[in-house]
Design an enzyme around this catalytic site. Structure first.
Site, PDB file in Angstrom:
ATOM      1  N   TYR A  85     -57.508 -46.936  43.147  1.00  0.00           N
ATOM      2  CA  TYR A  85     -57.691 -47.977  42.139  1.00  0.00           C
ATOM      3  C   TYR A  85     -56.675 -47.731  41.043  1.00  0.00           C
ATOM      4  CZ  TYR A  85     -59.975 -50.683  38.392  1.00  0.00           C
ATOM      5  OH  TYR A  85     -60.265 -51.562  37.376  1.00  0.00           O
ATOM      6  N   ASP A 115     -49.754 -42.586  39.632  1.00  0.00           N
ATOM      7  CA  ASP A 115     -50.745 -43.058  38.678  1.00  0.00           C
ATOM      8  C   ASP A 115     -51.573 -41.842  38.257  1.00  0.00           C
ATOM      9  OD1 ASP A 115     -52.987 -43.939  37.398  1.00  0.00           O
ATOM     10  OD2 ASP A 115     -53.467 -45.517  38.844  1.00  0.00           O
ATOM     11  N   LYS A 163     -56.470 -42.740  29.563  1.00  0.00           N
ATOM     12  CA  LYS A 163     -57.641 -41.881  29.355  1.00  0.00           C
ATOM     13  C   LYS A 163     -57.381 -40.732  28.371  1.00  0.00           C
ATOM     14  CE  LYS A 163     -59.715 -43.356  33.688  1.00  0.00           C
ATOM     15  NZ  LYS A 163     -60.887 -44.176  33.437  1.00  0.00           N
TER      16      LYS A 163
HETATM   17  N1  HOZ Z   1     -61.147 -46.055  35.989  1.00  0.00           N
HETATM   18  C1  HOZ Z   1     -62.495 -45.752  35.657  1.00  0.00           C
HETATM   19  C2  HOZ Z   1     -63.131 -44.887  36.703  1.00  0.00           C
HETATM   20  N2  HOZ Z   1     -62.999 -45.329  38.008  1.00  0.00           N
HETATM   21  C3  HOZ Z   1     -63.309 -46.898  35.404  1.00  0.00           C
HETATM   22  C4  HOZ Z   1     -63.079 -47.461  34.083  1.00  0.00           C
HETATM   23  C5  HOZ Z   1     -63.653 -48.821  34.111  1.00  0.00           C
HETATM   24  O1  HOZ Z   1     -63.348 -49.557  35.051  1.00  0.00           O
HETATM   25  O2  HOZ Z   1     -64.410 -49.130  33.203  1.00  0.00           O
END
Ligand code: HOZ
Length: 427
Positions: free
Chosen positions: A144, A239, A267
């Site tokens: 993702y 990423d 983050k």
């Molecule tokens: N990328 C975050 C953990 N998979 C999720 C953050 C979000 O989509 O709120």
């Protein structure tokens, strides 16, 4: 542990906000029940609207590596707020955070700050397409990279959890440029390149996948990606939004000794405020507007408050022994849960990447998305609910990472393992 007030707020929220949440991963759809509405957090504890305290292993999905309200970050933020919250003009703070970033990631010669990981990956892809004059992108099923259109094809995280890996609303004409390969399978990457030898602008890969749960690269996989990208003239985008300052100070690329063309961050680099960044080789980055023609912009990019949180967080992370402490806490917790599961006859597979880990309810090792998808998600749901009832706040999906922070104490790890002991009984 009553959650009446959260339930009440949720009933109101669903009428006003789709699904009652502003990001799908916060919903408890995959595990049942309603999300907890949070009223405050401090250190490793998070408190809900009913006044219940939980040991927090989400940490805002990664950023809170120091724990909530670290006194040095908080006091710097208070002072920063008094100097104004946004100028829409450059500040020296951006230059300072850029210096810290480039020092931590020698593969990056320049960086541009944005406000989220999604913006970082979306912009890096635009840049890669412009630089290579190609349209195709190659990603991995179950990875993702935020919610930009081109990336919502066989996507992980909330998209996988909620069963919408290919989101409606993404034009087929755009999705056709996104190719997916199987993580840890270089043959599948080669096959995409060979089918479209001049068409792939970039390969984008998570430094250490955490969005199908944590999955580790097999020996030689990352090196193989680098080689294939170079061979076919595509850019390698790492990423590191999740892994950037989590696996170590310098990210997965330092651990695997990979020199990507572009890197995406988010983050931890924002210390709990909205910051993303993307950077890489000067000749590529200088194509960005206003040095070059590739347009990218943001009203709140490089926001002074967010930059302050990032700088203070990175300064603290550079202290000697920081990551060793994180690794020790993470391994104690993950190994402890695996041991309890084993003793209780519950098959699990665990994967640890620095200070994040996943316990897959799986009989076999998880090396890619098809393996992860095969996990027993119903059992995970029971595990999540029981742990929560025992005061442990875990990500509400089998396909997410548990985040361990510097504020988790030995006592809290012991308490978490005691909760696991009760949870696995008859699970
Ligand atoms: N990328 C975050 C953990 N998979 C999720 C953050 C979000 O989509 O709120």
């Amino acid at each position: 542990m009553g959650t009446k007030r959260s339930a009440q707020i949720f009933r109101k929220a669903v009428k006003l906000i789709p699904g009652g949440v502003n990001s799908p991963v916060r919903a408890f759809k995959a595990v049942g029940g309603h999300p907890l509405f949070i009223s405050k957090a401090r250190g490793s504890k998070i408190y809900d609207a009913d006044g219940n305290a939980y040991i927090d292993y989400i940490g805002s999905w990664g950023p809170m590596i120091l724990g909530h309200c670290h006194p040095l970050v908080t006091s710097a933020l208070k002072k920063a707020v008094d100097r104004g919250t946004s100028y829409g003009a450059p500040t020296e703070l951006e230059v300072t955070l850029a210096e810290h970033t480039l020092k931590a990631f020698p593969s990056m010669e320049m960086v541009r700050f944005v406000s989220s990981g999604t913006e970082a990956t979306m912009s890096a892809i635009r840049l890669a397409r412009a630089y290579t004059k190609r349209d195709g992108i190659l990603k991995f099923e179950g990875c993702y990279h935020g919610h930009a259109d081109s990336l919502l094809v066989k996507a992980g995280s909330g998209a996988a959890t909620l069963g919408v890996p290919d989101s409606p609303g993404v034009p087929a004409d755009l999705a056709k440029h996104t190719f997916n390969a199987t993580y840890n399978d270089l043959g599948s990457v080669r096959a995409v390149f060979e089918a479209a030898p001049v068409g792939i602008a970039c390969v984008i890969v998570e430094g250490a996948p955490g969005n199908m749960g944590v999955v580790l690269p097999k020996d030689g996989f990352m090196e193989g990606l680098r080689r294939l990208c170079t061979k076919y003239g595509a850019l390698l985008i790492m990423d590191e939004v999740m892994s950037g300052f989590r696996l170590c100070y310098g990210g997965a690329q330092k651990i695997y000794n990979i020199d990507p063309d572009l890197t995406c961050l988010g983050k931890v680099i924002g210390g709990g405020l909205p910051v993303g960044g993307f950077g890489g080789k000067r000749k590529i980055m200088e194509m960005l507007s206003p040095s070059g023609p590739v347009y990218q912009a943001g009203t709140l990019s490089g926001n002074p408050i967010a930059m302050t949180a990032g700088i203070e967080t990175l300064k603290l992370l550079q202290k000697k022994g920081t990551y060793e402490k994180l690794y020790k806490t993470t391994n104690t917790l993950c190994d402890g849960i695996a041991e309890i599961a084993g003793r209780r006859g519950v098959p699990v597979h665990t994967a640890v990447a620095g200070s994040m880990f996943t316990v897959f309810f799986s009989e076999k090792p998880v090396t890619n998305w098809p393996d992860a998808r095969g996990s027993d998600t119903a059992r995970f749901g029971r595990y999540f609910t029981r742990m929560l009832k025992n005061g442990i706040y875990l990500p509400p999906s089998q396909f997410e990472a548990v985040f361990v922070g510097l504020s988790h104490t030995k006592e809290e790890i012991t308490k978490t393992l005691e909760a696991a002991e009760k949870t696995f009984k008859g699970l």
